[in-house]
Design a protein around this motif. Structure first.
Motif, mmCIF file in Angstrom:
data_model
loop_
_atom_site.group_PDB
_atom_site.id
_atom_site.type_symbol
_atom_site.label_atom_id
_atom_site.label_comp_id
_atom_site.label_asym_id
_atom_site.label_seq_id
_atom_site.Cartn_x
_atom_site.Cartn_y
_atom_site.Cartn_z
ATOM 1 N N ASP A 60 22.737 31.209 39.943
ATOM 2 C CA ASP A 60 23.588 32.402 40.065
ATOM 3 C C ASP A 60 22.958 33.656 39.441
ATOM 4 O O ASP A 60 23.617 34.689 39.337
ATOM 5 C CB ASP A 60 24.954 32.130 39.449
ATOM 6 C CG ASP A 60 24.879 31.833 37.952
ATOM 7 O OD1 ASP A 60 23.800 31.409 37.475
ATOM 8 O OD2 ASP A 60 25.897 32.027 37.264
ATOM 9 N N GLN A 61 21.686 33.574 39.049
ATOM 10 C CA GLN A 61 21.011 34.704 38.411
ATOM 11 C C GLN A 61 19.968 35.312 39.349
ATOM 12 O O GLN A 61 19.445 34.640 40.232
ATOM 13 C CB GLN A 61 20.344 34.271 37.106
ATOM 14 C CG GLN A 61 21.318 33.749 36.071
ATOM 15 C CD GLN A 61 22.323 34.799 35.639
ATOM 16 O OE1 GLN A 61 21.978 35.955 35.397
ATOM 17 N NE2 GLN A 61 23.584 34.401 35.531
ATOM 18 N N ASP A 62 19.646 36.566 39.108
ATOM 19 C CA ASP A 62 18.696 37.298 39.930
ATOM 20 C C ASP A 62 17.288 37.188 39.340
ATOM 21 O O ASP A 62 17.067 37.616 38.198
ATOM 22 C CB ASP A 62 19.131 38.768 40.012
ATOM 23 C CG ASP A 62 18.166 39.596 40.833
ATOM 24 O OD1 ASP A 62 17.916 39.241 42.003
ATOM 25 O OD2 ASP A 62 17.655 40.599 40.298
ATOM 26 N N ASP A 105 14.598 38.805 40.012
ATOM 27 C CA ASP A 105 13.965 40.101 39.729
ATOM 28 C C ASP A 105 14.420 40.667 38.388
ATOM 29 O O ASP A 105 13.640 41.306 37.675
ATOM 30 C CB ASP A 105 14.247 41.103 40.851
ATOM 31 C CG ASP A 105 13.562 40.710 42.148
ATOM 32 O OD1 ASP A 105 12.467 40.112 42.090
ATOM 33 O OD2 ASP A 105 14.126 40.990 43.220
ATOM 34 N N THR A 106 15.664 40.415 38.014
ATOM 35 C CA THR A 106 16.174 40.858 36.717
ATOM 36 C C THR A 106 15.473 40.101 35.594
ATOM 37 O O THR A 106 15.061 40.689 34.590
ATOM 38 C CB THR A 106 17.698 40.650 36.632
ATOM 39 O OG1 THR A 106 18.318 41.387 37.679
ATOM 40 C CG2 THR A 106 18.255 41.089 35.284
ATOM 41 N N VAL A 107 15.320 38.793 35.781
ATOM 42 C CA VAL A 107 14.627 37.980 34.779
ATOM 43 C C VAL A 107 13.168 38.422 34.674
ATOM 44 O O VAL A 107 12.639 38.596 33.573
ATOM 45 C CB VAL A 107 14.729 36.482 35.115
ATOM 46 C CG1 VAL A 107 13.928 35.647 34.125
ATOM 47 C CG2 VAL A 107 16.185 36.029 35.140
ATOM 48 N N ARG A 108 12.537 38.624 35.812
ATOM 49 C CA ARG A 108 11.126 39.042 35.804
ATOM 50 C C ARG A 108 10.967 40.381 35.080
ATOM 51 O O ARG A 108 10.062 40.551 34.256
ATOM 52 C CB ARG A 108 10.590 39.137 37.224
ATOM 53 C CG ARG A 108 9.117 39.461 37.269
ATOM 54 C CD ARG A 108 8.577 39.460 38.677
ATOM 55 N NE ARG A 108 7.137 39.707 38.665
ATOM 56 C CZ ARG A 108 6.391 39.718 39.736
ATOM 57 N NH1 ARG A 108 6.907 39.491 40.927
ATOM 58 N NH2 ARG A 108 5.089 39.948 39.635
ATOM 59 N N ALA A 109 11.828 41.328 35.381
ATOM 60 C CA ALA A 109 11.761 42.640 34.720
ATOM 61 C C ALA A 109 11.942 42.499 33.209
ATOM 62 O O ALA A 109 11.258 43.174 32.425
ATOM 63 C CB ALA A 109 12.804 43.584 35.309
ATOM 64 N N GLY A 110 12.841 41.629 32.808
ATOM 65 C CA GLY A 110 13.030 41.393 31.371
ATOM 66 C C GLY A 110 11.785 40.815 30.733
ATOM 67 O O GLY A 110 11.336 41.282 29.687
ATOM 68 N N LEU A 111 11.198 39.800 31.365
ATOM 69 C CA LEU A 111 9.992 39.187 30.824
ATOM 70 C C LEU A 111 8.814 40.153 30.799
ATOM 71 O O LEU A 111 7.973 40.096 29.896
ATOM 72 C CB LEU A 111 9.629 37.932 31.627
ATOM 73 C CG LEU A 111 10.593 36.754 31.479
ATOM 74 C CD1 LEU A 111 10.271 35.673 32.499
ATOM 75 C CD2 LEU A 111 10.552 36.201 30.063
ATOM 76 N N GLU A 112 8.747 41.035 31.760
ATOM 77 C CA GLU A 112 7.652 42.008 31.802
ATOM 78 C C GLU A 112 7.674 42.954 30.604
ATOM 79 O O GLU A 112 6.644 43.533 30.251
ATOM 80 C CB GLU A 112 7.665 42.775 33.120
ATOM 81 C CG GLU A 112 7.174 41.917 34.277
ATOM 82 C CD GLU A 112 7.303 42.565 35.637
ATOM 83 O OE1 GLU A 112 8.087 43.534 35.777
ATOM 84 O OE2 GLU A 112 6.621 42.091 36.565
ATOM 85 N N GLN A 113 8.818 43.099 29.955
ATOM 86 C CA GLN A 113 8.893 43.924 28.748
ATOM 87 C C GLN A 113 7.993 43.383 27.642
ATOM 88 O O GLN A 113 7.516 44.129 26.790
ATOM 89 C CB GLN A 113 10.334 44.032 28.255
ATOM 90 C CG GLN A 113 11.218 44.841 29.163
ATOM 91 C CD GLN A 113 10.682 46.253 29.326
ATOM 92 O OE1 GLN A 113 10.478 46.980 28.357
ATOM 93 N NE2 GLN A 113 10.411 46.636 30.561
ATOM 94 N N LEU A 114 7.738 42.066 27.669
ATOM 95 C CA LEU A 114 6.846 41.477 26.673
ATOM 96 C C LEU A 114 5.433 42.037 26.783
ATOM 97 O O LEU A 114 4.697 42.075 25.802
ATOM 98 C CB LEU A 114 6.816 39.949 26.823
ATOM 99 C CG LEU A 114 8.137 39.232 26.568
ATOM 100 C CD1 LEU A 114 8.009 37.763 26.948
ATOM 101 C CD2 LEU A 114 8.569 39.392 25.117
#
Length: 96
Positions: free
Chosen positions: A13-15, A17-26
């Motif tokens: 139920d999660q997106d 692209d949202t997870v990827r964008a969050g991880l890219e902050q690292l």
């Protein structure tokens, strides 16, 4: 050289692209030589549960430790943890 590889599966139920964008902050944390967040191509049918792969390289082990103590790491963990199902990581030493 320390190679840090993390595999993630995302809850249905999660997106992604949202997870990827969050991880890219690292990648904004300055200690890695290489930092990528990549989708799994799922070419291997035995590997279809993994959605994203984080790949990073560090000159020294202490740099990997520093990234985990950075405030951005904590914020990213708080964001991503509720959206993931699985997380597997490996740190290996490479002579290259």
């Amino acid at each position: 050289m320390i190679r840090h590889i993390v595999f993630f599966s995302i809850k249905p139920d999660q997106d992604i692209d949202t997870v990827r964008a969050g991880l890219e902050q690292l990648g904004t944390i300055p200690y890695s030589e290489v930092f990528e967040v990549l989708p799994n191509t799922k070419v291997d049918p035995l590997c279809d549960r993994i959605d994203l792969v984080v790949y990073a390289e560090f000159k020294m082990r202490k740099r990997l430790t520093r990234i985990k103590n950075h405030p951005t790491y904590d914020a990213t963990t708080q964001l991503v943890r509720p959206m993931r199902e699985l997380r597997f990581s490996a740190d290996v030493v490479s002579q290259r």
